[in-house]
Design an enzyme around this catalytic site. Structure first.
Site, PDB file in Angstrom:
ATOM      1  N   ASN A  59       5.514 -12.003  14.182  1.00  0.00           N
ATOM      2  CA  ASN A  59       5.927 -12.189  15.574  1.00  0.00           C
ATOM      3  C   ASN A  59       4.747 -11.920  16.491  1.00  0.00           C
ATOM      4  O   ASN A  59       3.776 -11.275  16.093  1.00  0.00           O
ATOM      5  CB  ASN A  59       7.044 -11.210  15.934  1.00  0.00           C
ATOM      6  CG  ASN A  59       8.396 -11.683  15.430  1.00  0.00           C
ATOM      7  OD1 ASN A  59       8.608 -12.865  15.211  1.00  0.00           O
ATOM      8  ND2 ASN A  59       9.311 -10.743  15.242  1.00  0.00           N
ATOM      9  N   SER A 117      16.799  -3.441  17.505  1.00  0.00           N
ATOM     10  CA  SER A 117      15.620  -4.316  17.487  1.00  0.00           C
ATOM     11  C   SER A 117      14.491  -3.660  16.689  1.00  0.00           C
ATOM     12  O   SER A 117      14.474  -2.436  16.495  1.00  0.00           O
ATOM     13  CB  SER A 117      15.143  -4.597  18.915  1.00  0.00           C
ATOM     14  OG  SER A 117      14.495  -3.452  19.433  1.00  0.00           O
ATOM     15  N   LYS A 135       9.547 -17.508  21.252  1.00  0.00           N
ATOM     16  CA  LYS A 135      10.089 -16.341  20.535  1.00  0.00           C
ATOM     17  C   LYS A 135       9.528 -15.055  21.150  1.00  0.00           C
ATOM     18  O   LYS A 135      10.235 -14.062  21.292  1.00  0.00           O
ATOM     19  CB  LYS A 135       9.757 -16.432  19.038  1.00  0.00           C
ATOM     20  CG  LYS A 135      10.495 -15.377  18.243  1.00  0.00           C
ATOM     21  CD  LYS A 135      10.509 -15.598  16.755  1.00  0.00           C
ATOM     22  CE  LYS A 135      11.466 -14.600  16.109  1.00  0.00           C
ATOM     23  NZ  LYS A 135      11.038 -14.108  14.817  1.00  0.00           N
ATOM     24  N   ARG A 179       0.851  -1.202   0.000  1.00  0.00           N
ATOM     25  CA  ARG A 179       0.000   0.000   0.000  1.00  0.00           C
ATOM     26  C   ARG A 179       0.886   1.251   0.000  1.00  0.00           C
ATOM     27  O   ARG A 179       2.084   1.177   0.278  1.00  0.00           O
ATOM     28  CB  ARG A 179      -0.952   0.000   1.203  1.00  0.00           C
ATOM     29  CG  ARG A 179      -0.234   0.047   2.517  1.00  0.00           C
ATOM     30  CD  ARG A 179      -1.203   0.033   3.673  1.00  0.00           C
ATOM     31  NE  ARG A 179      -0.458   0.095   4.916  1.00  0.00           N
ATOM     32  CZ  ARG A 179      -0.975  -0.013   6.123  1.00  0.00           C
ATOM     33  NH1 ARG A 179      -2.264  -0.193   6.270  1.00  0.00           N
ATOM     34  NH2 ARG A 179      -0.218   0.070   7.186  1.00  0.00           N
ATOM     35  N   ASN A 210      21.030  -4.363  20.651  1.00  0.00           N
ATOM     36  CA  ASN A 210      20.731  -5.567  21.438  1.00  0.00           C
ATOM     37  C   ASN A 210      21.875  -5.958  22.378  1.00  0.00           C
ATOM     38  O   ASN A 210      21.653  -6.408  23.506  1.00  0.00           O
ATOM     39  CB  ASN A 210      20.421  -6.747  20.516  1.00  0.00           C
ATOM     40  CG  ASN A 210      19.152  -6.524  19.711  1.00  0.00           C
ATOM     41  OD1 ASN A 210      18.456  -5.527  19.903  1.00  0.00           O
ATOM     42  ND2 ASN A 210      18.845  -7.439  18.809  1.00  0.00           N
ATOM     43  N   ASN A 262      11.538 -11.920  22.665  1.00  0.00           N
ATOM     44  CA  ASN A 262      11.277 -10.543  22.198  1.00  0.00           C
ATOM     45  C   ASN A 262      10.795  -9.643  23.333  1.00  0.00           C
ATOM     46  O   ASN A 262      11.092  -8.438  23.340  1.00  0.00           O
ATOM     47  CB  ASN A 262      10.235 -10.540  21.069  1.00  0.00           C
ATOM     48  CG  ASN A 262      10.793 -11.022  19.745  1.00  0.00           C
ATOM     49  OD1 ASN A 262      10.233 -11.886  19.087  1.00  0.00           O
ATOM     50  ND2 ASN A 262      11.925 -10.499  19.340  1.00  0.00           N
TER      51      ASN A 262
HETATM   52  N1  LIG Z   1      11.590  -7.849   9.383  1.00  0.00           N
HETATM   53  C1  LIG Z   1      12.023  -9.007   9.879  1.00  0.00           C
HETATM   54  O1  LIG Z   1      13.204  -9.386   9.722  1.00  0.00           O
HETATM   55  C2  LIG Z   1      11.104  -9.908  10.644  1.00  0.00           C
HETATM   56  C3  LIG Z   1       9.799  -9.538  10.916  1.00  0.00           C
HETATM   57  N2  LIG Z   1       8.967 -10.401  11.602  1.00  0.00           N
HETATM   58  C4  LIG Z   1       7.578 -10.039  11.842  1.00  0.00           C
HETATM   59  O2  LIG Z   1       6.915  -9.928  10.576  1.00  0.00           O
HETATM   60  C5  LIG Z   1       5.887  -8.923  10.637  1.00  0.00           C
HETATM   61  C6  LIG Z   1       6.166  -7.864   9.583  1.00  0.00           C
HETATM   62  O3  LIG Z   1       7.368  -7.205   9.920  1.00  0.00           O
HETATM   63  P1  LIG Z   1       8.124  -6.236   8.895  1.00  0.00           P
HETATM   64  O4  LIG Z   1       8.077  -6.797   7.532  1.00  0.00           O
HETATM   65  O5  LIG Z   1       9.424  -5.938   9.499  1.00  0.00           O
HETATM   66  O6  LIG Z   1       7.181  -4.944   8.964  1.00  0.00           O
HETATM   67  P2  LIG Z   1       6.965  -3.808   7.864  1.00  0.00           P
HETATM   68  O7  LIG Z   1       6.286  -2.678   8.551  1.00  0.00           O
HETATM   69  O8  LIG Z   1       8.246  -3.566   7.125  1.00  0.00           O
HETATM   70  O9  LIG Z   1       5.972  -4.483   6.808  1.00  0.00           O
HETATM   71  C7  LIG Z   1       4.584  -4.568   6.954  1.00  0.00           C
HETATM   72  C8  LIG Z   1       3.992  -4.035   5.668  1.00  0.00           C
HETATM   73  O10 LIG Z   1       2.612  -4.354   5.611  1.00  0.00           O
HETATM   74  C9  LIG Z   1       1.968  -3.285   4.964  1.00  0.00           C
HETATM   75  N3  LIG Z   1       0.529  -3.346   5.189  1.00  0.00           N
HETATM   76  C10 LIG Z   1      -0.143  -3.227   6.357  1.00  0.00           C
HETATM   77  N4  LIG Z   1      -1.471  -3.299   6.147  1.00  0.00           N
HETATM   78  C11 LIG Z   1      -1.632  -3.486   4.812  1.00  0.00           C
HETATM   79  C12 LIG Z   1      -2.770  -3.617   3.983  1.00  0.00           C
HETATM   80  N5  LIG Z   1      -4.000  -3.584   4.487  1.00  0.00           N
HETATM   81  N6  LIG Z   1      -2.573  -3.776   2.653  1.00  0.00           N
HETATM   82  C13 LIG Z   1      -1.319  -3.793   2.136  1.00  0.00           C
HETATM   83  N7  LIG Z   1      -0.206  -3.672   2.871  1.00  0.00           N
HETATM   84  C14 LIG Z   1      -0.363  -3.514   4.195  1.00  0.00           C
HETATM   85  C15 LIG Z   1       2.635  -2.056   5.566  1.00  0.00           C
HETATM   86  O11 LIG Z   1       2.377  -0.898   4.800  1.00  0.00           O
HETATM   87  C16 LIG Z   1       4.089  -2.503   5.542  1.00  0.00           C
HETATM   88  O12 LIG Z   1       4.707  -2.158   4.305  1.00  0.00           O
HETATM   89  C17 LIG Z   1       5.916  -8.402  12.085  1.00  0.00           C
HETATM   90  O13 LIG Z   1       5.023  -9.139  12.871  1.00  0.00           O
HETATM   91  C18 LIG Z   1       7.364  -8.702  12.527  1.00  0.00           C
HETATM   92  O14 LIG Z   1       7.487  -8.790  13.922  1.00  0.00           O
HETATM   93  C19 LIG Z   1       9.382 -11.654  11.978  1.00  0.00           C
HETATM   94  C20 LIG Z   1      10.661 -12.055  11.739  1.00  0.00           C
HETATM   95  C21 LIG Z   1      11.633 -11.219  11.087  1.00  0.00           C
HETATM   96  C1  LIG Z   2      15.586 -11.229  17.781  1.00  0.00           C
HETATM   97  C2  LIG Z   2      15.355  -9.735  17.633  1.00  0.00           C
HETATM   98  C3  LIG Z   2      15.358  -9.080  18.989  1.00  0.00           C
HETATM   99  C4  LIG Z   2      16.530  -9.268  16.805  1.00  0.00           C
HETATM  100  O1  LIG Z   2      16.701  -7.900  16.780  1.00  0.00           O
HETATM  101  C5  LIG Z   2      14.032  -9.477  16.962  1.00  0.00           C
HETATM  102  O2  LIG Z   2      13.320 -10.414  16.636  1.00  0.00           O
HETATM  103  C6  LIG Z   2      13.489  -8.103  16.759  1.00  0.00           C
HETATM  104  O3  LIG Z   2      14.252  -7.159  16.670  1.00  0.00           O
HETATM  105  O4  LIG Z   2      12.254  -8.009  16.678  1.00  0.00           O
END
Ligand SMILES: NC(=O)C1=CN([C@@H]2O[C@H](COP(=O)(O)OP(=O)(O)OC[C@H]3O[C@@H](n4cnc5c(N)ncnc54)[C@H](O)[C@@H]3O)[C@@H](O)[C@H]2O)C=CC1
Ligand SMILES: CC(C)(CO)C(=O)C(=O)O
Length: 290
Positions: free
Chosen positions: A89, A236, A169, A25, A187, A173
């Protein structure tokens, strides 16, 4: 569904073998129409099929932040979204998705991705991805999703204990994320500063007590040390949200622990304090911006 940092990484890896639609979006949608830049472990620029509303799919990976899950679940009711897999998460996403949709699976991933700019992600770490159904059965849907991920070179495993893994997890967190977000430190500070380690241990003990009462008897001190050490240079995700003045996932992390503890008659003062502090910080930063 939710092509941000994690969604784009999974989409990028999955489109090595499969047709992928990136549901995004706003500015991210506009940028993805021009293509996706990937840096970090891989250097690439690829064309992607970006759309701004859900569409039919055989598998839908949900990668929005937890506070957007309900809205997304409602919008997915209008299409045939196939098997729905939450890679998010925190606690509660699968339950929210199941309220509106059938065939919902849970996922835990330690792959790491950062959004550098709209249409640009940093592939920050290869990890593991666990997929399972919330009732613990290794059903056909679980096996299909794992096979699809593996075909694209993603380390994936079908598990019968996804609920336990999600809670573990979340407890990890619940220690790292709010402490680093409140103090604005990387961290690594959690093991480097003696007082912070004391605080972290107290928060961890509360989480362990809740897990124990749920029937998941685990010792997480070594796990916590290991995660902190391996991600010592990381900011984080909660710290990044606070720095960008964005809402955090605190309600689905420490909030979920506090709610479960109340249900079980356990007091979790450290988790309650961190929850209140991060929520205050969110409000304070919103006020400062307006
Ligand atoms: N980034 C990472 O390395 C990791 C993230 N997570 C988990 O994954 C989930 C996503 O995290 P991120 O990707 O980092 O967040 P982010 O904020 O980068 O991505 C989420 C995306 O979803 C979009 N979005 C929300 N509502 C929407 C809708 N109705 N239509 C279209 N797009 C929409 C947002 O605009 C945003 O671009 C969270 O729960 C996070 O904790 C888990 C493991 C690793
Ligand atoms: C494991 C950790 C804490 C790594 O930064 C993470 O999952 C987060 O930042 O949300």
């Amino acid at each position: 569904m939710g092509a941000g940092a994690l969604g784009c990484l999974y989409g990028y890896l999955l489109q090595r073998k499969f047709e992928v639609v990136f549901v995004a979006r706003g500015k991210q949608f506009e940028a993805l129409k021009r293509g996706l830049k990937v840096t970090g472990l891989v250097e690439d620029f690829v064309r992607v099929n970006a759309v701004d509303r859900p569409c039919d799919a055989d598998i839908t990976f949900v990668t929005v932040k937890s506070y957007d899950t309900e809205e997304v679940a409602k919008s997915l009711r209008n299409v045939d979204c196939g098997i729905v897999v939450s890679l998010q998460n925190g606690i509660g996403n699968e339950e929210i998705l199941s309220t509106y949709l059938g065939r919902v699976l849970g996922g835990v991933t330690t792959y790491a991705s950062n959004l550098i700019d709209y249409g640009w992600i940093e592939f920050a770490g290869v990890g593991e991805t666990f997929i399972g159904s919330m009732d613990g059965k290794i059903c056909e849907d679980v096996l299909v999703v794992v096979e699809v991920l593996r075909e694209c070179g993603i380390n994936a495993e079908a598990v019968s204990d996804i609920v336990r893994r999600k809670w573990i997890k979340t407890v990890i967190n619940s220690v790292i994320n709010p402490i680093t977000a409140i103090l604005r430190v990387r961290n690594g500070a959690i093991v480097e500063i003696e007082e912070l380690w004391k605080l972290a241990s107290a928060v961890l003990r509360e989480g362990e007590e809740v897990l124990k009462a749920m029937g998941f008897d685990v010792e997480l001190e070594e796990v916590l040390k290991d995660v902190v050490t391996k991600t010592a240079r990381n900011r984080s995700s909660m710290l990044q949200d606070i720095e960008r003045g964005k809402r955090t996932e605190i309600d689905f992390i420490n909030g979920a622990i506090v709610r479960k503890a109340e249900e079980l008659g356990i007091d979790t003062p450290y988790n309650r304090a961190l929850l209140l502090l991060v929520k205050s910080l969110e409000k304070f930063l919103t006020k400062c911006r307006s």
